[in-house]
Design a protein around this motif. Structure first.
Motif, mmCIF file in Angstrom:
data_model
loop_
_atom_site.group_PDB
_atom_site.id
_atom_site.type_symbol
_atom_site.label_atom_id
_atom_site.label_comp_id
_atom_site.label_asym_id
_atom_site.label_seq_id
_atom_site.Cartn_x
_atom_site.Cartn_y
_atom_site.Cartn_z
ATOM 1 N N GLU A 12 0.677 -1.153 0.010
ATOM 2 C CA GLU A 12 0.007 0.071 0.052
ATOM 3 C C GLU A 12 0.886 1.185 -0.012
ATOM 4 O O GLU A 12 0.607 2.073 -0.689
ATOM 5 C CB GLU A 12 -0.992 -0.045 1.041
ATOM 6 C CG GLU A 12 -1.661 1.191 1.119
ATOM 7 C CD GLU A 12 -2.723 0.995 2.423
ATOM 8 O OE1 GLU A 12 -2.668 0.141 3.166
ATOM 9 O OE2 GLU A 12 -3.626 1.860 2.324
ATOM 10 N N HIS A 13 1.937 1.211 0.880
ATOM 11 C CA HIS A 13 2.902 2.405 1.001
ATOM 12 C C HIS A 13 3.402 2.681 -0.658
ATOM 13 O O HIS A 13 3.578 3.753 -0.874
ATOM 14 C CB HIS A 13 3.758 2.110 1.921
ATOM 15 C CG HIS A 13 4.875 3.238 2.135
ATOM 16 N ND1 HIS A 13 4.355 4.541 2.531
ATOM 17 C CD2 HIS A 13 6.165 3.136 1.985
ATOM 18 C CE1 HIS A 13 5.670 5.070 2.300
ATOM 19 N NE2 HIS A 13 6.737 4.468 2.161
ATOM 20 N N ALA A 14 4.127 1.638 -0.768
ATOM 21 C CA ALA A 14 4.886 1.693 -2.163
ATOM 22 C C ALA A 14 3.807 2.352 -3.482
ATOM 23 O O ALA A 14 4.065 3.209 -4.151
ATOM 24 C CB ALA A 14 5.419 0.409 -2.706
ATOM 25 N N SER A 15 2.749 1.668 -3.758
ATOM 26 C CA SER A 15 1.584 2.028 -4.466
ATOM 27 C C SER A 15 1.239 3.522 -4.307
ATOM 28 O O SER A 15 1.138 4.319 -5.140
ATOM 29 C CB SER A 15 0.419 1.155 -4.400
ATOM 30 O OG SER A 15 -0.713 1.450 -5.211
ATOM 31 N N ARG B 68 -4.615 -6.999 -10.477
ATOM 32 C CA ARG B 68 -5.032 -5.543 -10.331
ATOM 33 C C ARG B 68 -3.747 -4.682 -10.466
ATOM 34 O O ARG B 68 -3.733 -3.563 -10.874
ATOM 35 C CB ARG B 68 -5.601 -5.302 -8.863
ATOM 36 C CG ARG B 68 -6.972 -5.915 -8.564
ATOM 37 C CD ARG B 68 -8.074 -5.762 -9.427
ATOM 38 N NE ARG B 68 -9.231 -6.208 -9.122
ATOM 39 C CZ ARG B 68 -10.251 -6.432 -10.083
ATOM 40 N NH1 ARG B 68 -10.218 -5.833 -11.264
ATOM 41 N NH2 ARG B 68 -11.556 -7.178 -9.792
ATOM 42 N N ARG B 69 -2.400 -5.118 -9.776
ATOM 43 C CA ARG B 69 -1.396 -4.328 -9.864
ATOM 44 C C ARG B 69 -1.019 -4.046 -11.180
ATOM 45 O O ARG B 69 -0.486 -3.252 -11.893
ATOM 46 C CB ARG B 69 -0.238 -5.005 -8.845
ATOM 47 C CG ARG B 69 1.188 -4.195 -8.956
ATOM 48 C CD ARG B 69 0.871 -2.721 -8.664
ATOM 49 N NE ARG B 69 2.046 -1.991 -9.308
ATOM 50 C CZ ARG B 69 1.984 -0.712 -9.257
ATOM 51 N NH1 ARG B 69 0.862 -0.150 -9.070
ATOM 52 N NH2 ARG B 69 3.069 -0.264 -9.806
ATOM 53 N N GLU C 215 -7.425 -1.196 -4.137
ATOM 54 C CA GLU C 215 -7.348 -0.963 -2.613
ATOM 55 C C GLU C 215 -8.563 -1.915 -2.090
ATOM 56 O O GLU C 215 -8.306 -2.339 -0.730
ATOM 57 C CB GLU C 215 -7.999 0.384 -2.518
ATOM 58 C CG GLU C 215 -6.779 1.675 -3.049
ATOM 59 C CD GLU C 215 -7.370 3.242 -2.679
ATOM 60 O OE1 GLU C 215 -6.557 4.032 -2.902
ATOM 61 O OE2 GLU C 215 -8.506 3.305 -2.393
ATOM 62 N N ILE C 216 -9.631 -2.158 -2.943
ATOM 63 C CA ILE C 216 -10.552 -3.133 -2.514
ATOM 64 C C ILE C 216 -10.237 -4.255 -2.183
ATOM 65 O O ILE C 216 -10.300 -4.814 -1.148
ATOM 66 C CB ILE C 216 -11.847 -3.037 -3.201
ATOM 67 C CG1 ILE C 216 -12.532 -1.532 -3.323
ATOM 68 C CG2 ILE C 216 -12.958 -4.248 -2.839
ATOM 69 C CD1 ILE C 216 -13.815 -1.436 -4.447
ATOM 70 N N ASP C 217 -9.532 -5.033 -3.127
ATOM 71 C CA ASP C 217 -8.809 -5.958 -3.161
ATOM 72 C C ASP C 217 -7.828 -6.263 -1.797
ATOM 73 O O ASP C 217 -7.643 -7.117 -1.315
ATOM 74 C CB ASP C 217 -8.050 -6.449 -4.210
ATOM 75 C CG ASP C 217 -9.008 -6.721 -5.551
ATOM 76 O OD1 ASP C 217 -8.825 -6.798 -6.470
ATOM 77 O OD2 ASP C 217 -10.299 -7.072 -5.194
ATOM 78 N N THR C 218 -7.006 -5.033 -1.688
ATOM 79 C CA THR C 218 -6.056 -5.202 -0.599
ATOM 80 C C THR C 218 -6.870 -5.169 0.719
ATOM 81 O O THR C 218 -6.373 -6.055 1.623
ATOM 82 C CB THR C 218 -5.280 -3.888 -0.704
ATOM 83 O OG1 THR C 218 -4.438 -3.846 -1.755
ATOM 84 C CG2 THR C 218 -4.137 -4.032 0.615
#
Length: 411
Positions: A46-49, A104-105, A144-147
Motif C-alpha cells: 500500500e505504501h509503495a503504491s 490488479r497491480r 484498494e478494495i482487493d487489498t
C-alpha cells in the motif's frame, strides 16, 4: 524405589501435555509470525503504491519528468513484495486473493507506464487526463478494495486459527491438570516434587505473561513510530524538496481553503506572484547548482517575510513563487511585497547577466480583493499573474499592483 504405575502414567501424561503445549505454542507463534510478515508485506504494498501514485501526480502537475526517476525502484519493490506475499499466502490458503491482487497491480502498472510514455513524449495533457481519469481511479479503487479484502480474509483466518489453537491449548491444559491430580493422589513421597513442578509452571507462566506484555509494548511502540512516519511522509508530500517551502500541490489545496475561509469570515485576501528576474540567464551563466542555491535563498527571504499563522509561501513552478496573505488589504500586502523585494535585493547575490540590476532581484505582482460567494479563486490568481507580467514588462525589480481592469500602479 519403583514408581507406582499410576504415578508413572500420570508423569508420562504430564510430559506429553507439556510437549504438546510447547508444540502448539510454537505452531501458534509461527502462525503469528507469518501473519505479521503478511501484514507488513501488505503495508509495504500500500505504501509503495501510494508513493508511485503521488510521484506520478506530482510529475504531471509540475510537468517535470525528472520527478519519476524513482518509479522503477518502487515498482521493483512492489514486485518483490508481491512475490513474498504469494509464498506467505499459500500457508493461509489465500493464493487466489493474492493472485487477484497481482492482476490488479498489473492493470495499474499498465496505466502508469502509458502515463510515463506520454510524459516522455511531452504529451502532458494526455498524461494528466490518463492519470486523473476514471480508468485509473477505478483500477486504483479496485486495487484498494482487493487489498482491504485480503486484509479482512487474513484477519478472519487468524481469528479462526487462534481459536483452534486456544481450544487445543485449553484441552492440553485440562489433561495436564488431570495428570497433576493423579500425581498428587499417588503419594506424599512425590508431593514435594509435584510442588516444585507446579511452582516452576507458575514461574514459566509469569515469564510468558511478562514476555507477552513486553511484545505488546513493542507492537504499540512500533505502531506509534509508523504513525509518526506516516505523518512525516504526508508533510513531505506537500513540501518542495529544493526550497523547503510548500509545493504546487500544497498551494492548490490551501489557496482555495483560504479563499473559502475569507468568504465565510468576510476579510480580505491578498495574493502575491513572485518571479526571480532573469533566472534562466542566471542559471545558464552560473550553473544549475548556483541556480538551486539562488532559489533556496529567495525562498528563505519570502518565508521569513510571511510568518503569520495562515500565511502560505509556495513554489508555484520553476523560479516562480506564490504567497497567500489572509486578512491583508492592498496597502498592507504591498508593504509585505516591497519588504520581500528589498530583502532579496539586499542579499547582494551577484547576477552579472541581468538587464535590470547587477544582483539577484525579484518582480512581484499583487492582487487583493474581498472574496464573495459568487466569485472564484482563479480570478484573484489571474489578476496577480497579470500584475506580475506588467511588473516584468515595466523593467523588473519592482512591485506591481492590480487595481482594476487595465489599471495598475507600481512601487
Amino acid at each position: 524405589m519403583r514408581l507406582p504405575l499410576g504415578l508413572t502414567a500420570a508423569a508420562i501424561l504430564f510430559v506429553l501435555t507439556m510437549v504438546g503445549g510447547a508444540i502448539l505454542d510454537q505452531l501458534n507463534e509461527n502462525m503469528h509470525v507469518r501473519y505479521r510478515d503478511a501484514s507488513v508485506a501488505l503495508e509495504r504494498l500500500e505504501h509503495a503504491s501510494e508513493r508511485i501514485s503521488g510521484l506520478l501526480r506530482e510529475a504531471v502537475l509540475d510537468r517535470n519528468v525528472l520527478l519519476t526517476v524513482g518509479y522503477d525502484n518502487l515498482n521493483r519493490t512492489l514486485d518483490t513484495t508481491l512475490n513474498n506475499l504469494e509464498g506467505l499466502a499459500e500457508s493461509f490458503g489465500l493464493s487466489r486473493e493474492v493472485n487477484l491482487l497481482g492482476l490488479r497491480r498489473l492493470e495499474l502498472q499498465d496505466i502508469e507506464r502509458r502515463c510515463l510514455k506520454l510524459m516522455d513524449e511531452d504529451r502532458w495533457g494526455e498524461a494528466r487526463d490518463l492519470l486523473f481519469g476514471e480508468d485509473f481511479a477505478l483500477s486504483r479503487k479496485l486495487y484498494e478494495i482487493d487489498t482491504e479484502n485480503l486484509v479482512s480474509v487474513l484477519d478472519d483466518r487468524l481469528r479462526r486459527e487462534a481459536t483452534r489453537f486456544a481450544t487445543a491449548r485449553q484441552a492440553s491444559l485440562g489433561v495436564r491438570g488431570l495428570a497433576l491430580i493423579l500425581l498428587l493422589t499417588s503419594g506424599v513421597l512425590f508431593s514435594r516434587r509435584l510442588t516444585r513442578e507446579l511452582a516452576e509452571q507458575k514461574r514459566l507462566q509469569r515469564e510468558l505473561t511478562a514476555a507477552r506484555d513486553e511484545l505488546e509494548d513493542r507492537v504499540r511502540e512500533r505502531t506509534r513510530e509508523l504513525e509518526h512516519a506516516n505523518r512525516q511522509l504526508a508533510s513531505l508530500s506537500y513540501m518542495d524538496g529544493l526550497t523547503q517551502v510548500a509545493n504546487r500541490r500544497r498551494f492548490d489545496v490551501a489557496y482555495p481553503q483560504e479563499w473559502d475561509r475569507a468568504v465565510r469570515h468576510g476579510y480580505p485576501l491578498a495574493l502575491l506572484m513572485v518571479d526571480v528576474d532573469q533566472f534562466k540567464a542566471f542559471n545558464d551563466h552560473y550553473g544549475h547548482q548556483a541556480g538551486d542555491q539562488c532559489l533556496q535563498a529567495v525562498a528563505r527571504v519570502l518565508r521569513d517575510s510571511a510568518r503569520r499563522s495562515g500565511d502560505i509561501v509556495a513554489r508555484y513552478g520553476g523560479e516562480e513563487f506564490a504567497v497567500v496573505l489572509p486578512g491583508l488589504d492592498t496597502r498592507a500586502a504591498v508593504a509585505v511585497a516591497e519588504a520581500m523585494r528589498w530583502a532579496v535585493e539586499s542579499m547582494r547575490r551577484e547576477h552579472c547577466v541581468s538587464d535590470c540590476a547587477d544582483v539577484v532581484t525579484i518582480s512581484i505582482g499583487v492582487a487583493t480583493r474581498q472574496p464573495k460567494p459568487h466569485q472564484e479563486p482563479a480570478e484573484l490568481l489571474a489578476e496577480a499573474d497579470k500584475a506580475l507580467y506588467r511588473a516584468k514588462s515595466a523593467g523588473r525589480n519592482r512591485v506591481m499592483v492590480w487595481s482594476g481592469e487595465d489599471v495598475s500602479f507600481y512601487i
